[in-house]
Design a protein around this motif. Sequence first.
Motif, PDB file in Angstrom:
ATOM      1  N   ASP A  97       1.304  -7.099  13.576  1.00 34.03           N
ATOM      2  CA  ASP A  97       1.510  -8.464  13.085  1.00 34.03           C
ATOM      3  C   ASP A  97       0.197  -9.141  12.664  1.00 34.03           C
ATOM      4  N   VAL A  99      -2.445  -8.969   9.713  1.00 35.95           N
ATOM      5  CA  VAL A  99      -2.736  -8.407   8.391  1.00 35.95           C
ATOM      6  C   VAL A  99      -4.229  -8.137   8.221  1.00 35.95           C
ATOM      7  N   GLU A 100      -5.053  -9.075   8.671  1.00 35.00           N
ATOM      8  CA  GLU A 100      -6.499  -8.891   8.535  1.00 35.00           C
ATOM      9  C   GLU A 100      -6.976  -7.665   9.304  1.00 35.00           C
ATOM     10  N   MET A 129       4.704  -4.614   6.918  1.00 34.56           N
ATOM     11  CA  MET A 129       3.256  -4.769   6.885  1.00 34.56           C
ATOM     12  C   MET A 129       2.671  -4.238   5.578  1.00 34.56           C
ATOM     13  N   TYR A 132       2.984  -7.048   3.228  1.00 36.06           N
ATOM     14  CA  TYR A 132       1.945  -8.056   3.492  1.00 36.06           C
ATOM     15  C   TYR A 132       0.607  -7.607   2.901  1.00 36.06           C
ATOM     16  N   LEU A 133       0.278  -6.335   3.066  1.00 35.75           N
ATOM     17  CA  LEU A 133      -1.004  -5.800   2.623  1.00 35.75           C
ATOM     18  C   LEU A 133      -1.118  -5.686   1.105  1.00 35.75           C
ATOM     19  N   GLY A 138      -5.969  -7.553   1.765  1.00 38.80           N
ATOM     20  CA  GLY A 138      -5.289  -6.288   1.551  1.00 38.80           C
ATOM     21  C   GLY A 138      -5.660  -5.711   0.198  1.00 38.80           C
ATOM     22  N   SER A 145       0.178 -14.317  -1.591  1.00 35.14           N
ATOM     23  CA  SER A 145       0.286 -13.531  -0.365  1.00 35.14           C
ATOM     24  C   SER A 145       1.673 -13.706   0.243  1.00 35.14           C
ATOM     25  N   ASN A 182       8.609 -10.060   5.568  1.00 32.47           N
ATOM     26  CA  ASN A 182       8.081 -11.127   4.745  1.00 32.47           C
ATOM     27  C   ASN A 182       9.018 -11.602   3.641  1.00 32.47           C
TER      28      ASN A 182
END
Length: 251
Positions: A97, A99-100, A129, A132-133, A138, A145, A182
């Motif tokens: 959870d 992303v960074e 994920m 998200y990336l 990402g 995003s 997402n």
Amino acid sequence: MRHLRLLATIFISATSLLLGSQPSWSQQAEPDATKQRPLALIYRGPAGCDGCSETVAEVLKGSRYDFRIEYVGPKDKPINADTLSRATLYIQPGGGDDVEAAAKDIGQDSVAAVRSFVQKGGRYLGICMGAYLAGSPGFELIEGSPGSYVGRPGSLVKDDKDTVTPVIWRDKKRWVYYQDGNILPKKGATVLAVYPNHDIAAAVYSFGKGRVGLVGPHPEADQSWYDEFDLKDPDGLDTDLALDLLDTTMK
């Protein structure tokens, strides 16, 4: 004259025999490069969840593309320009959870290599994920995003626990496995599915010469995922939806 004809006949027969002993180009042992099976690379590592990469691989085995499958990541093959140059598709599966942290785990050089791969015509498939990336931080393959569907206005999901939620996939209601998936940006989206509140759940985008297929929920989930959390999908497993996303991405 008869002598000349005889010599000509002997010459033609010998030539035919020699030529007949050589295989034609279509009979050569060299493999036809155009018929080589396409290569799909699946990320496996700390930016992904346990078993997610292998679950995606099982879906690919049921596709019509006859993929060769290789895993990439810190304990497998490196994610670099050389590895990607042999591939048609790169897949970033579900993960945690953060992303960074996931982007950091993949590594700046690998992120740049994947971005270049897609820009030059490669295909990227991102699940949860992995979707998200596709934004920032990402691979930055889409504008904007992705954000979480949890707690959105009209959302049927109120927390990040594993659950089953409905989506409208190509105008048909389907129930899919969901865990903090997402919502996707509208700009540039070819929409495949929306949540009941009309937020985008699955879509395909263009990036350079390549294509980017993203999905928030988990249509690739097999029965073991449901069994682990005592969940039931009212309309059965959703592999067909995962394959639809794959097909649209590969076009």
